[in-house]
Design a protein around this motif. Structure first.
Motif: not given
Length: 228
Positions: A131-138, A172-175
């Motif tokens: 989950g943390a990796t997903f947020t870091l990428l976003a 928001f666009l990134s997510f």
């Protein structure tokens, strides 16, 4: 004694599951971002979030096979430029800070991916790391969008197309791009912006197809092999 026990408990938890703290900090900052408007208080709050999240990201990377010294070379200038640009209202410094923070978040995400891929046993911290990796990428791509907009004004459009997109709109666009939901009202309108969006689409599909699917498969195997 109770306070000491609680501190000791949190210290043990932080040592065993550092990725959970990073994920919690990222999600908490997401809840705070609506308060970060164009006022001085909002900009100071933006800098305060960076002061918490960036060191946490480096703390987690330190536990991965990646070289943390490279991350610190990115993190320290990014923090200094962000805080100085926000507090002293030097807006020209923020694109440079965004470039460093984008590089830092991508580096931290790579560190977490290496951490999750280094063995065949899935720990609880590795699940939090997913989950943390997903947020870091976003966040990393959001900073890349911010930099793109600074270099090429008008790179993104949406409601009120005559103004630049806010940080919250770019995040928001990134997510929506990384998750492939396609629910965004912000659109890239020039070639550099569209290339960044396509790269994020590729990163999102690749992350789900390789890292997340691998963790799910290993977790199922572990449960099958566990004694009843």
């Amino acid at each position: 004694m109770v306070a000491f026990w609680r501190w000791d408990m949190w210290r043990v938890l932080a040592r065993r599951q550092p990725s959970a703290f990073l994920l919690a900090a990222q999600l908490l900052s997401l809840l705070l971002y609506p308060l970060m408007d164009n006022t001085q208080t909002g900009r100071v709050l933006f800098g305060a979030v960076a002061l918490v999240v960036v060191p946490l990201a480096m703390w987690v990377v330190k536990l991965s096979p990646m070289l943390s010294v490279i991350g610190w070379f990115l993190a320290v200038p990014a923090l200094v430029l962000t805080v100085f640009g926000v507090v002293m209202d030097h807006q020209a410094l923020l694109p440079l800070a965004a470039a460093l923070e984008a590089a830092l978040y991508f580096y931290a995400a790579a560190g977490l991916i290496a951490y999750m891929m280094r063995d065949t046993r899935v720990s609880a911290d590795e699940l939090f790391a997913a989950g943390a990796t997903f947020t870091l990428l976003a966040w990393g791509f959001a900073y890349a969008f911010f930099l793109c907009q600074a270099i090429y004004p008008g790179s993104f459009t949406g409601f009120e197309p005559e103004r630049e997109r806010t940080w919250m709109e770019l995040l928001f666009l990134s997510f929506t791009t990384l998750s492939a939901t396609g629910l965004g009202d912000v659109l890239p309108v020039n070639s550099p912006a569209r290339v960044l969006v396509m790269l994020e689409q590729l990163a999102g599909v690749g992350y789900i197809a390789t890292v997340v699917s691998r963790l799910i498969g290993l977790t199922i195997i572990q449960h099958k092999n566990d004694p009843p």
